[in-house]
Design a protein around this motif. Structure first.
Motif: not given
Length: 132
Positions: A61-68, A95-103
């Motif tokens: 999940e690409a959104s799981a990569i922190p900004p640094g 950092h917050k993961p992409n929650l699209t498609g989840t509750s």
């Protein structure tokens, strides 16, 4: 054993066999982030920059990569966060993961997926009707 089978037959769980072989053959471990993702650097690409990749701790999940690490992965900096005392700036959010498609996904007021009913239309809107 289950994890190995997932890696063999799916591309979104950890690493594929090709990535495993490439990492073993030409990857140099650069560091690891707080989520357990491991970052590697390899030989130069045809553009003359080193190839960089991540092996995710869990689903890819690409959104799981922190900004640094994101800056390092995209060649915005040549110094990885593990090679310096990286501190996020005061304006950077955690950092917050992409929650699209989840509750936990964002559902604005009036959304069909949200709870409750949509508010009634106010007087500043006239619905179109054929022939008007």
């Amino acid at each position: 054993m289950k994890n190995l089978l997932l890696q063999i037959f799916t591309w979104w769980n950890g690493q594929t066999i090709g990535t495993r072989f490439f990492t073993w053959r030409s990857g140099k471990k650069i560091g690891e982030d707080e989520f357990g993702n491991v970052y590697y650097e390899g030989p130069e690409t045809s553009f003359g920059v080193p190839r960089r990749w991540v092996i995710f701790n869990g689903p890819a999940e690409a959104s799981a990569i922190p900004p640094g690490w994101h800056g390092w992965m995209h060649h915005r900096t040549n110094v990885a966060p593990s090679q310096e005392n990286y501190q996020p700036r005061e304006w950077e959010k955690a950092h917050k993961p992409n929650l699209t498609g989840t509750s936990g996904a964002y559902r604005p007021k009036g959304s069909l997926a949200g709870a409750g009913e949509r508010p009634r239309v106010t007087g500043d809107y006239d619905a179109w009707t054929p022939g008007s």
